[in-house]
Design a protein around this motif. Structure first.
Motif, mmCIF file in Angstrom:
data_model
loop_
_atom_site.group_PDB
_atom_site.id
_atom_site.type_symbol
_atom_site.label_atom_id
_atom_site.label_comp_id
_atom_site.label_asym_id
_atom_site.label_seq_id
_atom_site.Cartn_x
_atom_site.Cartn_y
_atom_site.Cartn_z
ATOM 1 N N GLY A 80 3.377 19.195 13.635
ATOM 2 C CA GLY A 80 3.417 18.533 12.630
ATOM 3 C C GLY A 80 2.164 18.704 11.746
ATOM 4 N N ILE A 81 2.095 18.114 10.513
ATOM 5 C CA ILE A 81 0.985 18.145 9.630
ATOM 6 C C ILE A 81 0.582 17.032 9.164
ATOM 7 C CG2 ILE A 81 0.332 19.418 7.511
ATOM 8 C CD1 ILE A 81 1.561 21.188 9.317
ATOM 9 N N ALA A 82 -0.895 16.696 9.250
ATOM 10 C CA ALA A 82 -1.381 15.492 8.911
ATOM 11 C C ALA A 82 -2.386 15.701 7.775
ATOM 12 C CB ALA A 82 -2.065 14.834 10.113
ATOM 13 N N THR A 83 -2.302 14.656 6.873
ATOM 14 C CA THR A 83 -3.170 14.721 5.737
ATOM 15 C C THR A 83 -3.460 13.405 5.165
ATOM 16 O OG1 THR A 83 -3.669 16.069 3.758
ATOM 17 C CG2 THR A 83 -1.562 15.071 3.931
ATOM 18 N N GLN A 84 -4.305 13.322 4.224
ATOM 19 C CA GLN A 84 -4.704 12.222 3.392
ATOM 20 C C GLN A 84 -4.656 12.469 2.280
ATOM 21 O OE1 GLN A 84 -7.163 11.612 1.539
ATOM 22 N NE2 GLN A 84 -9.076 12.828 2.210
ATOM 23 N N SER A 85 -4.204 11.687 1.235
ATOM 24 C CA SER A 85 -3.896 11.849 -0.320
ATOM 25 C C SER A 85 -3.771 10.650 -1.283
ATOM 26 C CB SER A 85 -2.644 12.736 -0.243
ATOM 27 O OG SER A 85 -2.428 12.923 -1.454
ATOM 28 N N SER A 86 -4.217 10.945 -2.297
ATOM 29 C CA SER A 86 -3.961 9.938 -3.456
ATOM 30 C C SER A 86 -2.646 10.099 -3.926
ATOM 31 C CB SER A 86 -4.850 9.921 -4.335
ATOM 32 O OG SER A 86 -4.924 11.306 -5.122
ATOM 33 N N GLY A 87 -1.923 11.036 -3.649
ATOM 34 C CA GLY A 87 -0.549 11.368 -4.042
ATOM 35 C C GLY A 87 0.034 12.679 -4.221
ATOM 36 N N ASN A 88 -0.419 13.668 -5.142
ATOM 37 C CA ASN A 88 -0.032 14.938 -5.348
ATOM 38 C C ASN A 88 -0.094 15.942 -4.156
ATOM 39 O OD1 ASN A 88 0.946 14.191 -7.830
ATOM 40 N ND2 ASN A 88 -0.930 14.903 -8.932
ATOM 41 N N HIS A 89 -1.100 15.767 -3.386
ATOM 42 C CA HIS A 89 -1.396 16.710 -2.399
ATOM 43 C C HIS A 89 -0.378 16.067 -1.000
ATOM 44 C CE1 HIS A 89 -3.276 19.027 1.124
ATOM 45 N NE2 HIS A 89 -3.463 17.870 1.624
ATOM 46 N N GLY A 90 -0.131 14.746 -1.135
ATOM 47 C CA GLY A 90 0.875 14.170 -0.088
ATOM 48 C C GLY A 90 2.160 14.752 -0.210
ATOM 49 N N ALA A 91 2.451 14.530 -1.469
ATOM 50 C CA ALA A 91 4.001 15.108 -1.886
ATOM 51 C C ALA A 91 3.966 16.579 -1.295
ATOM 52 C CB ALA A 91 4.306 14.795 -3.350
ATOM 53 N N ALA A 92 2.933 17.281 -1.745
ATOM 54 C CA ALA A 92 3.126 19.031 -1.602
ATOM 55 C C ALA A 92 3.085 19.187 -0.114
ATOM 56 C CB ALA A 92 1.594 19.563 -2.201
ATOM 57 N N ILE A 93 2.127 18.487 0.535
ATOM 58 C CA ILE A 93 2.304 18.786 2.200
ATOM 59 C C ILE A 93 3.790 18.473 2.662
ATOM 60 C CG2 ILE A 93 1.545 17.721 4.225
ATOM 61 C CD1 ILE A 93 -0.373 19.976 3.459
ATOM 62 N N ALA A 94 4.080 17.372 2.167
ATOM 63 C CA ALA A 94 5.449 16.740 2.709
ATOM 64 C C ALA A 94 6.491 17.803 2.403
ATOM 65 C CB ALA A 94 5.886 15.476 1.931
ATOM 66 N N ARG A 95 6.474 18.324 1.101
ATOM 67 C CA ARG A 95 7.588 19.449 0.667
ATOM 68 C C ARG A 95 7.345 20.798 1.368
ATOM 69 N NH1 ARG A 95 12.416 20.677 0.344
ATOM 70 N NH2 ARG A 95 13.118 22.082 -1.360
ATOM 71 N N ALA A 96 6.106 21.217 1.702
ATOM 72 C CA ALA A 96 5.920 22.447 2.381
ATOM 73 C C ALA A 96 6.385 22.032 3.703
ATOM 74 C CB ALA A 96 4.495 22.732 2.292
ATOM 75 N N ALA A 97 5.878 21.081 4.369
ATOM 76 C CA ALA A 97 6.498 20.870 5.903
ATOM 77 C C ALA A 97 7.944 20.809 5.777
ATOM 78 C CB ALA A 97 5.748 19.629 6.428
ATOM 79 N N GLN A 98 8.501 20.304 4.966
ATOM 80 C CA GLN A 98 10.059 20.146 5.067
ATOM 81 C C GLN A 98 10.450 21.667 4.800
ATOM 82 O OE1 GLN A 98 11.999 18.373 1.435
ATOM 83 N NE2 GLN A 98 12.548 16.741 2.701
ATOM 84 N N LEU A 99 10.131 22.424 4.149
ATOM 85 C CA LEU A 99 10.616 23.838 4.112
ATOM 86 C C LEU A 99 10.257 24.461 5.470
ATOM 87 C CD1 LEU A 99 9.169 24.538 0.399
ATOM 88 C CD2 LEU A 99 11.698 24.681 1.306
ATOM 89 N N ARG A 100 9.118 24.230 6.006
ATOM 90 C CA ARG A 100 9.154 24.841 7.225
ATOM 91 C C ARG A 100 9.665 24.225 8.629
ATOM 92 N NH1 ARG A 100 3.938 27.465 9.758
ATOM 93 N NH2 ARG A 100 5.083 28.439 11.474
ATOM 94 N N GLY A 101 10.524 23.232 8.227
ATOM 95 C CA GLY A 101 11.103 22.256 9.230
ATOM 96 C C GLY A 101 10.361 21.467 10.386
ATOM 97 N N VAL A 102 9.184 21.138 9.902
ATOM 98 C CA VAL A 102 8.220 20.218 10.633
ATOM 99 C C VAL A 102 7.758 19.024 10.093
ATOM 100 C CG1 VAL A 102 7.456 22.618 11.512
ATOM 101 C CG2 VAL A 102 6.170 21.495 9.760
ATOM 102 N N PRO A 103 7.338 18.033 11.113
ATOM 103 C CA PRO A 103 7.200 16.754 10.566
ATOM 104 C C PRO A 103 5.893 16.985 9.678
ATOM 105 C CG PRO A 103 7.478 16.762 13.003
ATOM 106 C CD PRO A 103 7.355 18.053 12.443
ATOM 107 N N ALA A 104 5.763 15.706 8.762
ATOM 108 C CA ALA A 104 4.405 15.540 8.091
ATOM 109 C C ALA A 104 4.041 14.153 7.946
ATOM 110 C CB ALA A 104 4.462 15.992 6.467
#
Length: 327
Positions: A80-104
């Protein structure tokens, strides 16, 4: 990261950005460019807007997130992928992880904009709330990593993220050349500095004569103070409408910008709101306050950019349409 000195071999380069561009090409949008004769007249310069507000997940952040997530090997990514964000980076990580097929796993401040929280959730990440301070966000991210073993992707203090963000400027320069628009200056908003440092490396990797300027709210001018004082200012009191520009300048971006940035210019909250409205009216684009800061700074400092050809990165367009700042 507590250290401020960064060895040169830990910093991204133009080669890193070119590799990132190839890596993320299957997923990112090659966003368009726009001109406005009426805005040029107001600004007393020629502006070429790079529309990263039209990027996937609504902001340039998808570039850096995608590069970081897809640079992991399969074993690392599977945790999985872990991050912290005020919003835009979090959504970007979520989508990239989704495309990779792994948790975020995304740690967000409790006062995150509702539209940005919804984007993180919509793209499949687990959201962890914390107090609205940078220390709380970093602590929350560390706790997630300790409990899950997820790979860390910091929103701006990460060479992979910086390289990914720099790909927007590679595109901008290529697009400008196709229309015979010789850039004198490239400008981007600055907060943690991932976008601006990637912008600087890409611009100078292509053309050393291009000046790179950052823009930030006067109410969050830690980057300007940091570069002026040749040290990172981490205790600046920040209170701005620009929810994407509330972080303080990171270690890696500070090292890059100390060498490559011509400077940082600021705009008041009122000037930022006025610029945001101009972008809605003249370009017919939804741009969030953070993305409007470069135009606001150009209009606030007309003599500095007079007669120049300026490339401006419109960094994001994730706006709560029920709470527009001029309503």
């Amino acid at each position: 990261m507590k250290r401020d000195h960064v060895p040169a071999d830990e910093l991204p380069t133009i080669d890193s950005i070119e590799i990132a561009a190839a890596r993320i090409a299957p997923w990112v949008r090659r966003t368009g460019i726009l001109r406005s004769a009426s805005l040029d007249a107001l600004a007393n310069c020629e502006i070429l807007f790079k529309c990263e507000n039209l990027q996937r997940t609504g902001a340039f952040k998808f570039r850096g997130a995608c590069n970081a997530v897809f640079s992991l090997d399969d074993t690392e990514a599977a945790r999985g992928i872990a991050t912290q964000s005020s919003g835009n980076h979090g959504a970007a990580i979520a989508r990239a992880a989704q495309l990779r097929g792994v948790p975020a796993y995304v740690v967000v401040p409790a006062n995150i904009a509702a539209t940005k929280r919804a984007a993180v959730v919509r793209n499949g990440a687990r959201v962890i709330d914390c107090e609205p301070t940078l220390a709380a966000r970093n602590a929350g991210m560390a706790a997630v990593i300790a409990s899950t073993g997820a790979a860390a992707v910091h929103p701006y203090d990460d060479a992979r993220v910086i390289a990914g963000q720099g790909t927007a400027t590679l595109e901008l320069i290529a697009q400008a050349r196709k229309i015979d628009f010789a850039l004198d200056t490239v400008m981007a908003p600055v907060s943690g500095g991932g976008l601006l440092s990637g912008t600087a490396l890409a611009a100078h990797g292509r053309d050393a004569r291009i000046e790179v300027w950052g823009a930030e709210p006067a109410a969050a001018a830690d980057a300007q103070a940091s570069l002026a004082q040749h040290r990172r200012i981490t205790d600046w009191p920040i209170a701005t409408i620009c929810d994407g520009l509330r972080a303080t300048l990171g270690v890696l971006p500070f090292a890059i910008l100390s060498k490559h940035a011509a400077g940082i210019v600021t705009a008041t909250e009122e000037q930022i709101v006025a610029a945001m409205r101009l972008l809605f009216e003249r370009l017919k684009l939804v741009v969030e306050p953070s993305g409007a800061v470069p135009l606001a700074a150009i209009l606030a400092h007309p003599g500095r950019f007079a007669g120049k050809r300026v490339g401006v990165i419109l960094s994001g367009g994730n706006v709560d349409l029920e709470r527009l700042p001029w309503q």
